[in-house]
Design a protein around this motif. Sequence first.
Motif, PDB file in Angstrom:
ATOM      1  N   ARG A   1       3.260 -15.408 -33.265  1.00  0.00           N
ATOM      2  CA  ARG A   1       4.689 -15.640 -32.968  1.00  0.00           C
ATOM      3  C   ARG A   1       5.054 -17.073 -33.373  1.00  0.00           C
ATOM      4  NH1 ARG A   1       8.007 -11.697 -32.254  1.00  0.00           N
ATOM      5  NH2 ARG A   1       6.911 -10.768 -30.509  1.00  0.00           N
ATOM      6  N   PHE A   2       4.178 -18.003 -32.991  1.00  0.00           N
ATOM      7  CA  PHE A   2       4.368 -19.409 -33.317  1.00  0.00           C
ATOM      8  C   PHE A   2       4.428 -19.595 -34.841  1.00  0.00           C
ATOM      9  CE2 PHE A   2       1.896 -23.314 -34.389  1.00  0.00           C
ATOM     10  CZ  PHE A   2       2.764 -24.278 -33.916  1.00  0.00           C
ATOM     11  N   ALA A   3       3.465 -18.997 -35.538  1.00  0.00           N
ATOM     12  CA  ALA A   3       3.397 -19.143 -36.997  1.00  0.00           C
ATOM     13  C   ALA A   3       4.611 -18.491 -37.673  1.00  0.00           C
ATOM     14  CB  ALA A   3       2.099 -18.526 -37.522  1.00  0.00           C
ATOM     15  N   ALA A   4       5.051 -17.366 -37.129  1.00  0.00           N
ATOM     16  CA  ALA A   4       6.188 -16.652 -37.735  1.00  0.00           C
ATOM     17  C   ALA A   4       7.450 -17.496 -37.650  1.00  0.00           C
ATOM     18  CB  ALA A   4       6.398 -15.312 -37.036  1.00  0.00           C
ATOM     19  N   GLU A   5       7.564 -18.288 -36.585  1.00  0.00           N
ATOM     20  CA  GLU A   5       8.744 -19.145 -36.462  1.00  0.00           C
ATOM     21  C   GLU A   5       8.718 -20.278 -37.476  1.00  0.00           C
ATOM     22  OE1 GLU A   5       9.060 -20.065 -32.284  1.00  0.00           O
ATOM     23  OE2 GLU A   5       9.403 -17.922 -31.900  1.00  0.00           O
ATOM     24  N   LEU A   6       7.506 -20.698 -37.860  1.00  0.00           N
ATOM     25  CA  LEU A   6       7.387 -21.793 -38.824  1.00  0.00           C
ATOM     26  C   LEU A   6       7.549 -21.344 -40.266  1.00  0.00           C
ATOM     27  CD1 LEU A   6       4.255 -23.644 -37.451  1.00  0.00           C
ATOM     28  CD2 LEU A   6       6.598 -24.520 -37.493  1.00  0.00           C
ATOM     29  N   SER A   7       7.129 -20.135 -40.567  1.00  0.00           N
ATOM     30  CA  SER A   7       7.108 -19.730 -41.977  1.00  0.00           C
ATOM     31  C   SER A   7       8.432 -19.101 -42.378  1.00  0.00           C
ATOM     32  CB  SER A   7       5.939 -18.778 -42.255  1.00  0.00           C
ATOM     33  OG  SER A   7       6.180 -17.537 -41.647  1.00  0.00           O
ATOM     34  N   GLU A   8       8.853 -19.443 -43.584  1.00  0.00           N
ATOM     35  CA  GLU A   8      10.079 -18.850 -44.146  1.00  0.00           C
ATOM     36  C   GLU A   8       9.804 -17.413 -44.554  1.00  0.00           C
ATOM     37  OE1 GLU A   8      13.125 -20.373 -45.101  1.00  0.00           O
ATOM     38  OE2 GLU A   8      12.525 -22.073 -43.848  1.00  0.00           O
ATOM     39  N   ASN A   9       8.636 -17.213 -45.154  1.00  0.00           N
ATOM     40  CA  ASN A   9       8.264 -15.890 -45.647  1.00  0.00           C
ATOM     41  C   ASN A   9       7.777 -15.029 -44.478  1.00  0.00           C
ATOM     42  OD1 ASN A   9       8.815 -16.266 -48.419  1.00  0.00           O
ATOM     43  ND2 ASN A   9       6.991 -17.566 -48.579  1.00  0.00           N
ATOM     44  N   PRO A  10       7.772 -13.702 -44.668  1.00  0.00           N
ATOM     45  CA  PRO A  10       7.324 -12.849 -43.567  1.00  0.00           C
ATOM     46  C   PRO A  10       5.866 -13.120 -43.183  1.00  0.00           C
ATOM     47  CG  PRO A  10       7.765 -11.559 -45.567  1.00  0.00           C
ATOM     48  CD  PRO A  10       8.237 -12.937 -45.827  1.00  0.00           C
ATOM     49  N   LEU A  11       5.597 -13.025 -41.902  1.00  0.00           N
ATOM     50  CA  LEU A  11       4.244 -13.244 -41.398  1.00  0.00           C
ATOM     51  C   LEU A  11       3.738 -11.974 -40.731  1.00  0.00           C
ATOM     52  CD1 LEU A  11       2.490 -16.190 -39.996  1.00  0.00           C
ATOM     53  CD2 LEU A  11       2.504 -14.136 -38.552  1.00  0.00           C
ATOM     54  N   ILE A  12       2.540 -11.581 -41.101  1.00  0.00           N
ATOM     55  CA  ILE A  12       1.938 -10.382 -40.522  1.00  0.00           C
ATOM     56  C   ILE A  12       0.759 -10.791 -39.645  1.00  0.00           C
ATOM     57  CG2 ILE A  12       0.832  -8.161 -40.999  1.00  0.00           C
ATOM     58  CD1 ILE A  12       2.328  -8.054 -43.654  1.00  0.00           C
ATOM     59  N   ASN A  13       0.787 -10.348 -38.396  1.00  0.00           N
ATOM     60  CA  ASN A  13      -0.292 -10.641 -37.442  1.00  0.00           C
ATOM     61  C   ASN A  13      -1.473  -9.704 -37.710  1.00  0.00           C
ATOM     62  OD1 ASN A  13      -1.915 -11.066 -35.250  1.00  0.00           O
ATOM     63  ND2 ASN A  13      -0.358 -10.566 -33.692  1.00  0.00           N
ATOM     64  N   ALA A  14      -2.603 -10.305 -38.064  1.00  0.00           N
ATOM     65  CA  ALA A  14      -3.803  -9.498 -38.345  1.00  0.00           C
ATOM     66  C   ALA A  14      -4.787  -9.584 -37.180  1.00  0.00           C
ATOM     67  CB  ALA A  14      -4.448  -9.989 -39.630  1.00  0.00           C
ATOM     68  N   GLY A  15      -4.238  -9.847 -35.983  1.00  0.00           N
ATOM     69  CA  GLY A  15      -5.072  -9.962 -34.779  1.00  0.00           C
ATOM     70  C   GLY A  15      -4.875 -11.313 -34.152  1.00  0.00           C
ATOM     71  N   SER A  16      -4.317 -11.326 -32.912  1.00  0.00           N
ATOM     72  CA  SER A  16      -4.159 -12.595 -32.206  1.00  0.00           C
ATOM     73  C   SER A  16      -4.736 -12.420 -30.806  1.00  0.00           C
ATOM     74  CB  SER A  16      -2.692 -13.022 -32.155  1.00  0.00           C
ATOM     75  OG  SER A  16      -1.886 -12.002 -31.616  1.00  0.00           O
ATOM     76  N   GLY A  17      -5.656 -13.309 -30.457  1.00  0.00           N
ATOM     77  CA  GLY A  17      -6.242 -13.301 -29.116  1.00  0.00           C
ATOM     78  C   GLY A  17      -6.746 -11.939 -28.713  1.00  0.00           C
ATOM     79  N   SER A  18      -6.538 -11.602 -27.431  1.00  0.00           N
ATOM     80  CA  SER A  18      -6.995 -10.291 -26.958  1.00  0.00           C
ATOM     81  C   SER A  18      -5.805  -9.392 -26.635  1.00  0.00           C
ATOM     82  CB  SER A  18      -7.916 -10.456 -25.754  1.00  0.00           C
ATOM     83  OG  SER A  18      -7.286 -11.270 -24.808  1.00  0.00           O
ATOM     84  N   GLU A  19      -4.628  -9.701 -27.222  1.00  0.00           N
ATOM     85  CA  GLU A  19      -3.449  -8.897 -26.884  1.00  0.00           C
ATOM     86  C   GLU A  19      -2.845  -8.095 -28.023  1.00  0.00           C
ATOM     87  OE1 GLU A  19      -0.592 -10.662 -24.216  1.00  0.00           O
ATOM     88  OE2 GLU A  19      -2.142 -10.046 -22.781  1.00  0.00           O
ATOM     89  N   GLU A  20      -2.917  -8.594 -29.253  1.00  0.00           N
ATOM     90  CA  GLU A  20      -2.131  -7.939 -30.301  1.00  0.00           C
ATOM     91  C   GLU A  20      -2.906  -7.725 -31.596  1.00  0.00           C
ATOM     92  OE1 GLU A  20       1.183  -7.190 -29.949  1.00  0.00           O
ATOM     93  OE2 GLU A  20       2.108  -8.717 -28.677  1.00  0.00           O
ATOM     94  N   HIS A  21      -2.748  -6.554 -32.155  1.00  0.00           N
ATOM     95  CA  HIS A  21      -3.250  -6.259 -33.506  1.00  0.00           C
ATOM     96  C   HIS A  21      -2.348  -5.133 -34.041  1.00  0.00           C
ATOM     97  CE1 HIS A  21      -5.745  -5.954 -36.917  1.00  0.00           C
ATOM     98  NE2 HIS A  21      -6.939  -5.849 -36.370  1.00  0.00           N
ATOM     99  N   PRO A  22      -1.064  -5.494 -34.329  1.00  0.00           N
ATOM    100  CA  PRO A  22      -0.071  -4.460 -34.581  1.00  0.00           C
ATOM    101  C   PRO A  22      -0.361  -3.542 -35.763  1.00  0.00           C
ATOM    102  CG  PRO A  22       0.802  -6.643 -35.118  1.00  0.00           C
ATOM    103  CD  PRO A  22      -0.491  -6.856 -34.389  1.00  0.00           C
ATOM    104  N   THR A  23      -0.898  -4.100 -36.868  1.00  0.00           N
ATOM    105  CA  THR A  23      -1.108  -3.215 -38.031  1.00  0.00           C
ATOM    106  C   THR A  23      -2.264  -2.259 -37.774  1.00  0.00           C
ATOM    107  OG1 THR A  23      -2.545  -4.739 -39.285  1.00  0.00           O
ATOM    108  CG2 THR A  23      -0.171  -4.949 -39.617  1.00  0.00           C
ATOM    109  N   GLN A  24      -3.217  -2.674 -36.920  1.00  0.00           N
ATOM    110  CA  GLN A  24      -4.296  -1.748 -36.547  1.00  0.00           C
ATOM    111  C   GLN A  24      -3.708  -0.578 -35.751  1.00  0.00           C
ATOM    112  OE1 GLN A  24      -7.834  -2.032 -37.186  1.00  0.00           O
ATOM    113  NE2 GLN A  24      -7.809   0.085 -36.452  1.00  0.00           N
ATOM    114  N   ALA A  25      -2.800  -0.887 -34.821  1.00  0.00           N
ATOM    115  CA  ALA A  25      -2.193   0.192 -34.023  1.00  0.00           C
ATOM    116  C   ALA A  25      -1.398   1.140 -34.920  1.00  0.00           C
ATOM    117  CB  ALA A  25      -1.299  -0.401 -32.935  1.00  0.00           C
ATOM    118  N   MET A  26      -0.687   0.574 -35.895  1.00  0.00           N
ATOM    119  CA  MET A  26       0.084   1.438 -36.804  1.00  0.00           C
ATOM    120  C   MET A  26      -0.848   2.355 -37.582  1.00  0.00           C
ATOM    121  SD  MET A  26       2.889  -1.190 -38.325  1.00  0.00           S
ATOM    122  CE  MET A  26       4.025  -2.078 -37.263  1.00  0.00           C
ATOM    123  N   LEU A  27      -1.960   1.801 -38.068  1.00  0.00           N
ATOM    124  CA  LEU A  27      -2.865   2.651 -38.855  1.00  0.00           C
ATOM    125  C   LEU A  27      -3.586   3.644 -37.953  1.00  0.00           C
ATOM    126  CD1 LEU A  27      -6.254   2.103 -39.101  1.00  0.00           C
ATOM    127  CD2 LEU A  27      -5.416  -0.096 -39.842  1.00  0.00           C
TER     128      LEU A  27
END
Length: 313
Positions: free
Chosen positions: A117-143
């Motif tokens: 979330r922090f990185a996405a706010e900094l980057s102009e281009n889209p940011l994809i979370n490939a796993g953060s901490g023990s809470e989120e791995h959104p593209t894994q859930a989608m697949l």
Amino acid sequence: MSIENFFNRDIVSIKDFSRQDLEFIFNYTDRVSALGQNKKSELGRGRTLGYIFYEPSTRTRMSFEAAMASLGGSSIGIFDSKSSSVEKGESLADTIRIMDLYSDVIVLRHPLDGSSRFAAELSENPLINAGSGSEEHPTQAMLDLYTILKEKGRIDGLSVGIVGDLKYGRTVYSLLYGLANYNVDIHLISPPTLTIRKESIYDIEKKKLKMYEHYELEDRVLTKLDVIYVTRIQRERFPDPQEYEKVKGTYTIDSNTLRKTKPDVSLMHPMPRMQEISHSVDNTKNAIYFKQAAYGKELRAALLALVLNENAV
Ligand code: NCD
């Protein structure tokens, strides 16, 4: 729902995606997968994916790279922080800003919750979370959801068992939030010390998701399940190594287990697998964890095409 909804969009949390969004992504994955190579490689031609992995990865990083290549694009990145300025102490913020200059989409894996979330706010281009901490791995859930849909033909009405490290496994939380968009029964099976963190699922839509907790892979539960989603005990996230030693081999799915399940039960695992699934079942029709990894590349190609193109096919 139209394709513009995804152009330039960050993919930080599965919670940001409605059922309609997910269904759009799954249909779009089918479409991109069916494209001929010429058409497909128009979707990422001349574009660069920049990955930054502060934690180990095999499938996530390679499937993103392979997906970008299949779209005609290229990838650059850091996966061994020892070989980059991260080792010299460069901050996440500066690393993201630099990668943002050199690439068109950033893929980030980091040990801290909230890092994406922090990185996405900094980057102009889209940011994809490939796993953060023990809470989120959104593209894994989608697949994972896409795999269920392809293999079972539906998600609504299924009984899904989630087995293993439910306390530290980030794929579990993202999958639960993803499944909460459907009408499913969930059986959570873990040792008593590794049960789900209630505070991390407090806002799950309970009406649709019926959840039951168990400490054992009991026969009466096994017979109900359509999908068994097995997870690794997350050794690196245990504050006390002795606690890991106590639980490491708690469950093993083998041919004996399969004798007690529905004949068409699907065995899934985000991988890497340790001893939770015996190699002896790899060649059964139930074992779909390698297919799951293959679907991962297809789904990630579709996501990249969506965030990179205002007018994707
Ligand atoms: C998972 C992860 O990193 O959370 N790996 C993956 O992306 N498939 C699961 C794990 O490490 O156990």
